[in-house]
Design an enzyme around this catalytic site. Structure first.
Site, PDB file in Angstrom:
ATOM      1  N   ALA A   1      41.109  36.565  13.912  1.00 13.96           N
ATOM      2  CA  ALA A   1      41.310  36.339  15.346  1.00 13.96           C
ATOM      3  C   ALA A   1      41.224  34.866  15.723  1.00 13.96           C
ATOM      4  O   ALA A   1      41.977  34.394  16.574  1.00 13.96           O
ATOM      5  CB  ALA A   1      40.279  37.145  16.135  1.00 13.96           C
TER       6      ALA A   1
ATOM      7  N   LYS B   1      40.342  48.597   3.900  1.00 16.60           N
ATOM      8  CA  LYS B   1      40.202  47.248   3.333  1.00 16.60           C
ATOM      9  C   LYS B   1      38.780  46.714   3.563  1.00 16.60           C
ATOM     10  O   LYS B   1      38.295  45.915   2.768  1.00 16.60           O
ATOM     11  CB  LYS B   1      41.268  46.297   3.880  1.00 16.60           C
ATOM     12  CG  LYS B   1      41.200  46.049   5.369  1.00 16.60           C
ATOM     13  CD  LYS B   1      40.789  44.667   5.711  1.00 16.60           C
ATOM     14  CE  LYS B   1      40.398  44.424   7.139  1.00 16.60           C
ATOM     15  NZ  LYS B   1      40.805  45.173   8.249  1.00 16.60           N
TER      16      LYS B   1
END
Lengths: 348, 348
Positions: free
Chosen positions: A148, A199
């Site tokens: 982000a 993941k």
């Protein structure tokens, strides 16, 4: 100018403001009742506390009580809260979402319903809407290797939009694209949604392989690479069992996102602690003390339940998922042995 | 006890001694005329100068002049010299190779023939044998994420054996296997051979993405992950164009080997230098000065010629290969832009 309302003012919600603003949208960022301090910082023009990057210019801020106003007239709504908050925020925002042309989803995770069945988030959202008798616009699952802070900073970023209606994925992949935020389009919603929480689980294993160097004085790069390889394979297998395309795990949501998650991040750091010799329990207590949430820990347990419920044929086959759960539950075996047994090729 | 003769006493040749010795083979290690100092160290019981690990116990050493003796009665011959030496050593060892049951191949690279046609090494070896009228045993291409020092040390390692005759791959995958050196078997010789040199090219790009952090003060993890993803895709595309299976690049020879090569190694280090601001030329001069061969540099040029000759339809499509060559030839554009343009998704 289309209007996009992002629900959740955390790292990913605030980071996404940069590309959509630069792509020319009117951007509204709504903070939950837990986000007041984040909105405060943004209003004061300070760096966002989670990304350390100031919010993109021209973003309109809304606080928890202003949800209705934030949603009014929105063309696209983005669900960007922590996965545990998705059901609640979905209920609160349902009317506004139903009036939008699409619901984008950056929240990722497994969501148990009231009967304990593990659902992927789009399924959970659809179930809630159905119970309320409200119809939803198309859901666009967003994933891929996106930290982000880099997205907020306008650094080059590849991502993928997955909507069952490929034309919808394509439309928004074009409309939200900038020079540096570039979007692949797929119709494989399930593949995109499976890779994102998995993941995090597998990043713990990559961290363990890294930590072994510190714990043993000798690098275990071969083991780390074999672990990476196995993780990708298992994301593909699990996705396929749930109706996804094999290839999705070999692209941005799998290979790409695992790369960036295994490079840094809290799941990896937690794994490093275990690899260098801490017990899973002690390492987690220390992460808690540092206020570092390790998403892969609950995800590992939920993934295991998901497999039992919806892909029982894979229960023994997903050896790395099993290994991570064995380690998290406090195995007696050396972790290097647990990981090696799980990822090295079997006798052909 | 089967006899294996390894030609080339460098890092990989000496590293391979550990598993085959532990699997119960009689192991002979032959050094070329460039390897005398390596054999000296091994004879003296010192760590091997390239791996820093002592040679496995019981390995028989042979010097350049003892080639015939080294090959006498060998069941398996392993070609393990630098790729540039493969034609010469093939010619020298051809008779011994022809009497063996298999020729394994850990050397990796592109090999131009006398007419300038770029061949993969098995093709180059077959061409030489054909010219001499000598028939070869099956070739087993060996690849995957194997750092030689870890292999020598007996650390957990996954590798893959690729022979056009799958039963041959399987036979040796079983016979050379140990608890920690575990072998997948495939019939995709081409896929295995394509990935190995290409991953060196792409590791330069991964290094560049790493170096950008140092050069700009801001991490480029999203770009690195997108680069990794693109590299895997291009290995798969190029492999398929040359007759390989798509999936080979998504497994140990592609995803796995790129992981370990991008983690460390000289190609990556070279890329880091470029990423942080050195010109490709200056960075290469410095690597030369440090006696660090950067295999990805010649491989990038040869790969480009290979594409023109054998897969011209991919010339514009392998955007990352093109970008690396642009950077190596001293582009005027900022490298972050060259890489971004190559790896970020195109408009859908």
């Amino acid at each position: 100018m289309s209007i996009i309302t992002i629900l959740g003012a955390g790292a990913m919600g605030s980071g996404l403001c940069t590309p959509v603003r630069n792509a020319g949208w009117e951007v509204r960022l709504w903070g939950t009742w837990l986000d007041d301090h984040l909105i405060d910082a943004c209003e004061a023009g300070k760096p966002h506390p989670r990304t350390n990057v100031p919010l993109a210019k021209g973003v309109k801020l809304f606080r928890a009580a202003q949800l209705e106003k934030a949603l009014d007239g929105a063309d696209v709504v983005v669900m960007s809260v922590a996965s545990v908050g998705v059901p609640k925020i979905t209920e609160m925002a349902l009317e506004g979402i139903s009036k939008a042309k699409a619901l984008w989803l950056t929240s990722k995770g497994f969501c148990p319903n009231n009967e304990g069945k593990i659902q992927l988030l789009p399924e959970a959202i659809r179930t809630i809407a159905k119970q309320k008798g409200i119809s939803l616009p198309p859901i666009v699952a967003i994933a891929g290797p996106v930290k982000a802070n880099e997205c907020a900073e306008g650094k080059p970023t590849a991502t993928i939009f997955g909507c069952k209606d490929l034309e919808v994925s394509r439309k928004y992949a074009r409309e939200a694209r900038t020079d540096v935020y570039c979007i692949e389009a797929t119709d494989d919603e399930t593949g995109v949604e499976i890779c994102a929480p998995m993941k995090n689980v597998y990043a713990i294993a990559l961290g363990i392989a890294d930590g072994l160097e510190e714990g043993t004085g000798f690098p275990h790069h071969n083991l780390k690479a074999a672990t990476f390889n196995r993780a990708v394979k298992e994301m593909s297998l699990l996705g396929q069992a749930l109706g996804a395309k094999a290839e999705t795990a070999f692209g941005l949501p799998g290979v790409g996102d695992l790369e960036v998650t295994g490079l840094s991040g809290r799941n990896k750091v937690y794994g490093v602690r275990i690899g260098r010799g801490e017990t899973a329990k002690d390492a987690l207590a220390e992460m808690d003390r540092l206020e570092q949430t390790v998403e892969g820990v609950p995800a590992a347990g939920l993934a295991s339940t998901l497999v039992e419920q919806s892909a029982p044929q894979l229960k023994e086959e997903l050896t790395l998922l099993k290994a991570v759960n064995e380690i998290l539950s406090g195995t007696e075996r050396p972790v290097v042995k647990v990981i090696s047994d799980a990822v090295l090729p079997k006798m052909p």
